[in-house]
Design a protein around this motif. Structure first.
Motif, PDB file in Angstrom:
ATOM      1  N   CYS A 161      -4.888 -13.714  12.388  1.00  0.00           N
ATOM      2  CA  CYS A 161      -5.786 -14.842  12.121  1.00  0.00           C
ATOM      3  C   CYS A 161      -7.244 -14.443  12.352  1.00  0.00           C
ATOM      4  N   GLU A 162      -7.482 -13.670  13.394  1.00  0.00           N
ATOM      5  CA  GLU A 162      -8.841 -13.195  13.671  1.00  0.00           C
ATOM      6  C   GLU A 162      -9.322 -12.253  12.569  1.00  0.00           C
ATOM      7  N   GLU A 163      -8.412 -11.438  12.048  1.00  0.00           N
ATOM      8  CA  GLU A 163      -8.756 -10.547  10.940  1.00  0.00           C
ATOM      9  C   GLU A 163      -9.134 -11.349   9.705  1.00  0.00           C
ATOM     10  N   TRP A 164      -8.425 -12.459   9.453  1.00  0.00           N
ATOM     11  CA  TRP A 164      -8.746 -13.306   8.303  1.00  0.00           C
ATOM     12  C   TRP A 164     -10.166 -13.868   8.442  1.00  0.00           C
ATOM     13  N   GLU A 165     -10.524 -14.290   9.639  1.00  0.00           N
ATOM     14  CA  GLU A 165     -11.873 -14.814   9.868  1.00  0.00           C
ATOM     15  C   GLU A 165     -12.917 -13.732   9.573  1.00  0.00           C
ATOM     16  N   LEU A 203      -7.664 -11.595   0.879  1.00  0.00           N
ATOM     17  CA  LEU A 203      -7.994 -12.772   1.673  1.00  0.00           C
ATOM     18  C   LEU A 203      -6.762 -13.526   2.166  1.00  0.00           C
ATOM     19  N   THR A 204      -5.582 -13.031   1.896  1.00  0.00           N
ATOM     20  CA  THR A 204      -4.376 -13.679   2.406  1.00  0.00           C
ATOM     21  C   THR A 204      -3.655 -12.750   3.374  1.00  0.00           C
ATOM     22  N   ASN A 262       0.801  -1.219   0.000  1.00  0.00           N
ATOM     23  CA  ASN A 262       0.000   0.000   0.000  1.00  0.00           C
ATOM     24  C   ASN A 262       0.832   1.266   0.000  1.00  0.00           C
ATOM     25  N   HIS A 263       0.282   2.296  -0.642  1.00  0.00           N
ATOM     26  CA  HIS A 263       0.859   3.628  -0.623  1.00  0.00           C
ATOM     27  C   HIS A 263      -0.090   4.521   0.179  1.00  0.00           C
ATOM     28  N   ARG A 264       0.350   5.712   0.515  1.00  0.00           N
ATOM     29  CA  ARG A 264      -0.501   6.628   1.275  1.00  0.00           C
ATOM     30  C   ARG A 264      -0.881   7.830   0.422  1.00  0.00           C
ATOM     31  N   PHE A 314      -2.644  -8.586   3.212  1.00  0.00           N
ATOM     32  CA  PHE A 314      -3.357  -7.540   3.948  1.00  0.00           C
ATOM     33  C   PHE A 314      -2.651  -7.138   5.244  1.00  0.00           C
ATOM     34  N   TYR A 315      -1.596  -7.886   5.647  1.00  0.00           N
ATOM     35  CA  TYR A 315      -0.863  -7.482   6.844  1.00  0.00           C
ATOM     36  C   TYR A 315       0.663  -7.481   6.659  1.00  0.00           C
TER      37      TYR A 315
END
Length: 352
Positions: A330-334, A284-285, A171-173, A289-290
């Motif tokens: 992991c909670e974010e993935w859920e 979704l991965t 990501n860029h800002r 995303f992190y």
């Protein structure tokens, strides 16, 4: 009848100036303020000339000594600069203006400007939402059967990190007072880089492993066989229940899929795998995303000297990630699995 512009109205004109002509700016301003007497393009011209000459929208005192620049004037100059170049970093702005990064962030926060993420997403094909929904429903069913299921998947991915301070897939800002909701398909080329393979398995980071040259199926198979899977052995004899990879060409080689069939029979996720990975789904991965974004923030906290320095920074950044953080990932993935179903398989990154 003409009416004197207030300080806020002058700031507004500077912020909307961009590359537009003075007539367009005047028309835009008048449309925003239909209840006040309209301004002319000459008024805009004089105001912008004053701003470019003095760095302020305020009138000069008619007599006596000139006042020193106030905090208010500094704020106007900062906002105008970010309005014209919204992708400029606070670090670069600090170097160019002599204003500390702390002061810059305070000004931006005071005026409710935010560093919006520029998501590198691919356009979904016609049947992609159905495939994303199908995968999300499968994952939801697994989570209902085993609430710890997300921690039993080894998620994997590769990314190129560049010596000049860029990393693709990340990501860029974009500094603005409103969310632009835009997507950038560009990527960095023509500079020294290192390709990194990483995995997230529950509360552990697997790797990083560095890849020399371009990645092909034979090199990817060797990486899995010689480096990745041997590193998974634990004293307790634990092993991931599922292995996940995206649909990149090196992952699709016949020999790679045969090897995964041996290591994870009926339990690997990927292109033409026992569980089909939906294409164009970086949201979704967990690595997309992190992890890549987190590593970039840490790695590029200092100026990178060369490839070796870059590798060392990546190793240190990975080692600094705590199990508690990975549990939250992991909670974010859920959560993302549930949102994908809720939004009928459409991309969800921009609405989080």
């Amino acid at each position: 009848m003409s009416k004197r512009l207030t300080r806020e109205e002058r700031i507004e004109i500077v912020l909307i100036s961009g590359e537009c002509s003075n007539r367009v700016i005047a028309a835009d301003f008048n449309a925003r303020h239909p209840t006040r007497p309209p301004i002319s393009h000459a008024t805009v011209s004089k105001l912008l000339a004053k701003f470019h000459e003095t760095g302020s929208v305020l009138d000069l005192p008619k007599c006596g000594c000139m006042k020193t620049m106030t905090n208010e004037e500094t704020s106007v100059a900062v906002l105008a600069s970010f309005s014209k170049s919204p992708q400029r970093s606070t670090r670069r702005m600090s170097l160019e203006s002599g204003i500390s990064r702390t002061s810059l962030r305070r000004i931006l926060a005071t005026h409710k400007w935010h560093p919006y993420k520029l998501q590198l997403l691919q356009h979904l094909n016609e049947d992609d939402p159905d495939r994303r929904t199908e995968f999300a429903e499968w994952a939801k069913q697994k989570l209902e059967q085993d609430p710890q299921f997300a921690q039993k998947i080894l998620f994997s991915d590769e990314a190129n990190f560049y010596v000049n301070g860029e990393v693709n897939k990340q990501n860029h800002r974009y500094w603005s007072d409103t969310n632009p909701h835009w997507i950038d398909p560009s990527k960095t080329v023509g500079t020294k880089k290192v390709m990194v393979w990483c995995g997230i398995w529950g509360t552990k980071i697997v790797g990083p492993f560095f890849i020399n040259g371009n990645l092909k199926a034979t090199g990817y198979l060797k990486l899995l066989h010689d480096d990745v899977f041997p590193s998974l052995c634990t004293e307790a004899g634990m092993f991931p229940e599922f292995f996940q990879q995206d649909g990149a060409p090196p992952h699709y080689g016949c020999q790679v899929r045969a090897f995964l069939d041996e290591q994870f029979p009926e339990k690997w996720i990927g292109r033409r795998g026992p569980v089909e990975w939906p294409p164009r789904s970086p949201d979704l991965t967990p690595l997309d995303f992190y992890l890549w974004g987190h590593l970039k923030a840490i790695v590029y906290g200092v100026k990178i000297r060369d490839v070796q320095h870059l590798k060392q920074r990546i190793l240190e950044a990975c080692a600094g990630i705590s199990p508690a953080v990975l549990l939250s990932v992991c909670e974010e993935w859920e959560k993302r699995v549930a949102l994908t179903i809720q939004h009928n398989g459409q991309h969800i990154e921009h609405i989080l």
